[in-house]
Design a protein around this motif. Sequence first.
Motif, PDB file in Angstrom:
ATOM      1  N   LEU A  49       0.832  -1.201   0.000  1.00  0.00           N
ATOM      2  CA  LEU A  49       0.000   0.000   0.000  1.00  0.00           C
ATOM      3  C   LEU A  49       0.867   1.250   0.000  1.00  0.00           C
ATOM      4  O   LEU A  49       0.634   2.187  -0.775  1.00  0.00           O
ATOM      5  N   VAL A  50       1.880   1.275   0.863  1.00  0.00           N
ATOM      6  CA  VAL A  50       2.787   2.425   0.918  1.00  0.00           C
ATOM      7  C   VAL A  50       3.517   2.591  -0.405  1.00  0.00           C
ATOM      8  O   VAL A  50       3.738   3.709  -0.876  1.00  0.00           O
ATOM      9  N   LYS A  51       3.877   1.481  -1.029  1.00  0.00           N
ATOM     10  CA  LYS A  51       4.547   1.541  -2.321  1.00  0.00           C
ATOM     11  C   LYS A  51       3.645   2.177  -3.373  1.00  0.00           C
ATOM     12  O   LYS A  51       4.086   3.020  -4.164  1.00  0.00           O
ATOM     13  N   SER A  52       2.373   1.797  -3.370  1.00  0.00           N
ATOM     14  CA  SER A  52       1.426   2.367  -4.341  1.00  0.00           C
ATOM     15  C   SER A  52       1.197   3.844  -4.072  1.00  0.00           C
ATOM     16  O   SER A  52       0.999   4.641  -4.997  1.00  0.00           O
ATOM     17  N   ILE A  53       1.237   4.214  -2.775  1.00  0.00           N
ATOM     18  CA  ILE A  53       1.077   5.617  -2.418  1.00  0.00           C
ATOM     19  C   ILE A  53       2.239   6.441  -2.961  1.00  0.00           C
ATOM     20  O   ILE A  53       2.070   7.531  -3.510  1.00  0.00           O
ATOM     21  N   THR A  54       3.432   5.910  -2.831  1.00  0.00           N
ATOM     22  CA  THR A  54       4.635   6.599  -3.306  1.00  0.00           C
ATOM     23  C   THR A  54       4.598   6.783  -4.817  1.00  0.00           C
ATOM     24  O   THR A  54       4.926   7.848  -5.342  1.00  0.00           O
ATOM     25  N   VAL A  55       4.151   5.759  -5.510  1.00  0.00           N
ATOM     26  CA  VAL A  55       4.053   5.841  -6.970  1.00  0.00           C
ATOM     27  C   VAL A  55       3.041   6.898  -7.382  1.00  0.00           C
ATOM     28  O   VAL A  55       3.231   7.640  -8.353  1.00  0.00           O
ATOM     29  N   ALA A  56       1.947   6.985  -6.609  1.00  0.00           N
ATOM     30  CA  ALA A  56       0.902   7.955  -6.929  1.00  0.00           C
ATOM     31  C   ALA A  56       1.248   9.366  -6.473  1.00  0.00           C
ATOM     32  O   ALA A  56       0.473  10.291  -6.670  1.00  0.00           O
ATOM     33  N   ALA A  57       2.430   9.509  -5.831  1.00  0.00           N
ATOM     34  CA  ALA A  57       2.908  10.823  -5.362  1.00  0.00           C
ATOM     35  C   ALA A  57       2.002  11.420  -4.306  1.00  0.00           C
ATOM     36  O   ALA A  57       1.892  12.627  -4.161  1.00  0.00           O
ATOM     37  N   GLY A  58       1.290  10.587  -3.545  1.00  0.00           N
ATOM     38  CA  GLY A  58       0.467  11.089  -2.456  1.00  0.00           C
ATOM     39  C   GLY A  58       1.333  11.494  -1.285  1.00  0.00           C
ATOM     40  O   GLY A  58       2.380  10.901  -1.031  1.00  0.00           O
ATOM     41  N   GLU A  59       0.934  12.552  -0.575  1.00  0.00           N
ATOM     42  CA  GLU A  59       1.709  13.047   0.540  1.00  0.00           C
ATOM     43  C   GLU A  59       0.874  13.049   1.813  1.00  0.00           C
ATOM     44  O   GLU A  59      -0.326  13.317   1.758  1.00  0.00           O
ATOM     45  N   PRO A  60       1.519  12.792   2.966  1.00  0.00           N
ATOM     46  CA  PRO A  60       0.790  12.868   4.231  1.00  0.00           C
ATOM     47  C   PRO A  60       0.296  14.297   4.468  1.00  0.00           C
ATOM     48  O   PRO A  60       0.945  15.260   4.079  1.00  0.00           O
ATOM     49  N   LEU A  61      -0.848  14.424   5.106  1.00  0.00           N
ATOM     50  CA  LEU A  61      -1.432  15.742   5.372  1.00  0.00           C
ATOM     51  C   LEU A  61      -1.726  15.869   6.851  1.00  0.00           C
ATOM     52  O   LEU A  61      -2.298  14.963   7.459  1.00  0.00           O
ATOM     53  N   ARG A  62      -1.330  16.985   7.450  1.00  0.00           N
ATOM     54  CA  ARG A  62      -1.556  17.207   8.878  1.00  0.00           C
ATOM     55  C   ARG A  62      -2.944  17.786   9.108  1.00  0.00           C
ATOM     56  O   ARG A  62      -3.551  18.397   8.230  1.00  0.00           O
ATOM     57  N   LEU A  63      -3.441  17.600  10.341  1.00  0.00           N
ATOM     58  CA  LEU A  63      -4.802  18.006  10.689  1.00  0.00           C
ATOM     59  C   LEU A  63      -5.002  19.506  10.553  1.00  0.00           C
ATOM     60  O   LEU A  63      -6.051  19.950  10.065  1.00  0.00           O
ATOM     61  N   ARG A 154     -12.987  14.782   2.277  1.00  0.00           N
ATOM     62  CA  ARG A 154     -12.622  15.766   1.246  1.00  0.00           C
ATOM     63  C   ARG A 154     -11.125  15.737   0.960  1.00  0.00           C
ATOM     64  O   ARG A 154     -10.697  15.906  -0.185  1.00  0.00           O
ATOM     65  N   ALA A 155     -10.336  15.510   2.010  1.00  0.00           N
ATOM     66  CA  ALA A 155      -8.886  15.446   1.817  1.00  0.00           C
ATOM     67  C   ALA A 155      -8.509  14.302   0.883  1.00  0.00           C
ATOM     68  O   ALA A 155      -7.629  14.445   0.022  1.00  0.00           O
ATOM     69  N   VAL A 156      -9.185  13.176   1.037  1.00  0.00           N
ATOM     70  CA  VAL A 156      -8.895  12.009   0.201  1.00  0.00           C
ATOM     71  C   VAL A 156      -9.441  12.189  -1.216  1.00  0.00           C
ATOM     72  O   VAL A 156      -8.753  11.934  -2.209  1.00  0.00           O
ATOM     73  N   ASP A 157     -10.686  12.668  -1.312  1.00  0.00           N
ATOM     74  CA  ASP A 157     -11.351  12.756  -2.606  1.00  0.00           C
ATOM     75  C   ASP A 157     -10.889  13.934  -3.461  1.00  0.00           C
ATOM     76  O   ASP A 157     -10.854  13.845  -4.688  1.00  0.00           O
ATOM     77  N   ASN A 158     -10.555  15.065  -2.804  1.00  0.00           N
ATOM     78  CA  ASN A 158     -10.273  16.285  -3.560  1.00  0.00           C
ATOM     79  C   ASN A 158      -8.808  16.721  -3.540  1.00  0.00           C
ATOM     80  O   ASN A 158      -8.378  17.454  -4.421  1.00  0.00           O
ATOM     81  N   TRP A 159      -8.073  16.325  -2.500  1.00  0.00           N
ATOM     82  CA  TRP A 159      -6.712  16.854  -2.359  1.00  0.00           C
ATOM     83  C   TRP A 159      -5.638  15.771  -2.499  1.00  0.00           C
ATOM     84  O   TRP A 159      -4.463  16.034  -2.219  1.00  0.00           O
ATOM     85  N   ASP A 160      -6.031  14.584  -2.863  1.00  0.00           N
ATOM     86  CA  ASP A 160      -5.084  13.473  -3.051  1.00  0.00           C
ATOM     87  C   ASP A 160      -4.320  13.119  -1.779  1.00  0.00           C
ATOM     88  O   ASP A 160      -3.191  12.613  -1.842  1.00  0.00           O
ATOM     89  N   ALA A 161      -4.921  13.402  -0.629  1.00  0.00           N
ATOM     90  CA  ALA A 161      -4.297  12.980   0.627  1.00  0.00           C
ATOM     91  C   ALA A 161      -4.435  11.470   0.758  1.00  0.00           C
ATOM     92  O   ALA A 161      -5.341  10.857   0.176  1.00  0.00           O
ATOM     93  N   VAL A 162      -3.545  10.876   1.534  1.00  0.00           N
ATOM     94  CA  VAL A 162      -3.532   9.429   1.683  1.00  0.00           C
ATOM     95  C   VAL A 162      -3.901   9.068   3.123  1.00  0.00           C
ATOM     96  O   VAL A 162      -3.203   9.437   4.059  1.00  0.00           O
ATOM     97  N   VAL A 163      -5.019   8.395   3.279  1.00  0.00           N
ATOM     98  CA  VAL A 163      -5.453   7.904   4.591  1.00  0.00           C
ATOM     99  C   VAL A 163      -5.802   6.431   4.394  1.00  0.00           C
ATOM    100  O   VAL A 163      -6.948   6.090   4.057  1.00  0.00           O
TER     101      VAL A 163
END
Length: 396
Positions: A49-63, A154-163
């Motif tokens: 999962l983390v590997k796929s996240i890295t490929v998709a260029a998703g970044e962690p997002l703080r609250l 919204r973070a996941v759907d609109n901002w490409d955040a990874v949760v």
Amino acid sequence: MSVYPIKGSRYWQFDFQISGYRFSGSTKKTCERDAKAVEATEKAKARELVKSITVAAGEPLRLDAACDRWWAEVGSQGAERDMQHALGRIRDTIGDRTFLHDITDDTLSRLIAERRQDRVRAGRDDNGTQLWRPISNKRVNKTTTGLLRRVITRAVDNWDAVVPRPPKWEKHWLKETKRPIREIGHAEEAAIDAEEDADYAALRRFAVITGLRRGNLLLRWPQVDFEQAVVRVITKGGVPRVIPLTKEAYALLWSRRGHHPEAVFTFIARRTNKNGKNGQQYIRGTRYPITVHGFASHWRYATKRAGVKARIHDLRHTAATRTLRETGNLRLVQKLLGHTDIKITAEFYADVLLEDLREGMERTSAAAPRILETEKSQDASETDDKPSHSLRNSKP
């Protein structure tokens, strides 16, 4: 951290991090060896999962960043102004620097427990002492579970955040108590009329006719179209609506022309003073727009003097209940209130039809003895008109 037991559960738990992403949960195993096997499987899934996240260029997002952006894009554009304060409560409890992917079911449970400790104002007693009551489950759901879900979704759907593993929202939803619908009776309206200023009475009457929420009642003249006999408002959720005007509503608005260049509903100041809340200076004898706070303040005063216990929102319930009673058409009431789903309307107002059904059944039941007596009387009359058996068989 390897697998570990927790108090109150017979299952071993797992909790590990890969590249800054946290993964935790129950192994559903009672044996440590079996639990470690499950953990190994979960780690393999997590790495992929983390590997796929890295490929998709998703970044962690703080609250903090997520809350700020949600408020800028969503919250500030709607009518739910109190949500900004609720966001602050969430940030204070969870922590601004917490990553969204680190928010777990345990985090949400602690947030809810903290919120349920709050109390809200519940009026004053006869001595003027402030009364308080526990915050309702509905309010807790809206300002914690529901609001945090809106931000993360919204973070996941609109901002490409990874949760990878968001909380299981449904299991945290508190059971809500349905508040009974309060209809203001005609006699109560008359009692309020006797105590209420005429300008505020006009606003109240318009609310009962249209069923609009408090935030939509304070119209501006550009919203009124006398040619089409409609008013245009932006309702809850930013949805535009066109409300038709009845003859009474039309006449009510027509009579207020010329009172103010912008505001439809206004009042005449009774004395010269300065409002401590908004800093507005009022001069006696001058007209000013009615404000949301002014409407609420006048309503509390008038209803208390009239001996009527009701909220401003009950004007909306009154409009819906009377319309449903007169028409029996639930879909028409849905249109009146602007509900997007008729299930919402039915949830609140189906009992109105139930009570009308009961009343009709009672009338039918009460009429049954009268019908029975009438039938007996008719039978007796028919018997008297018939010749007796002996007379029919007698010879001349």
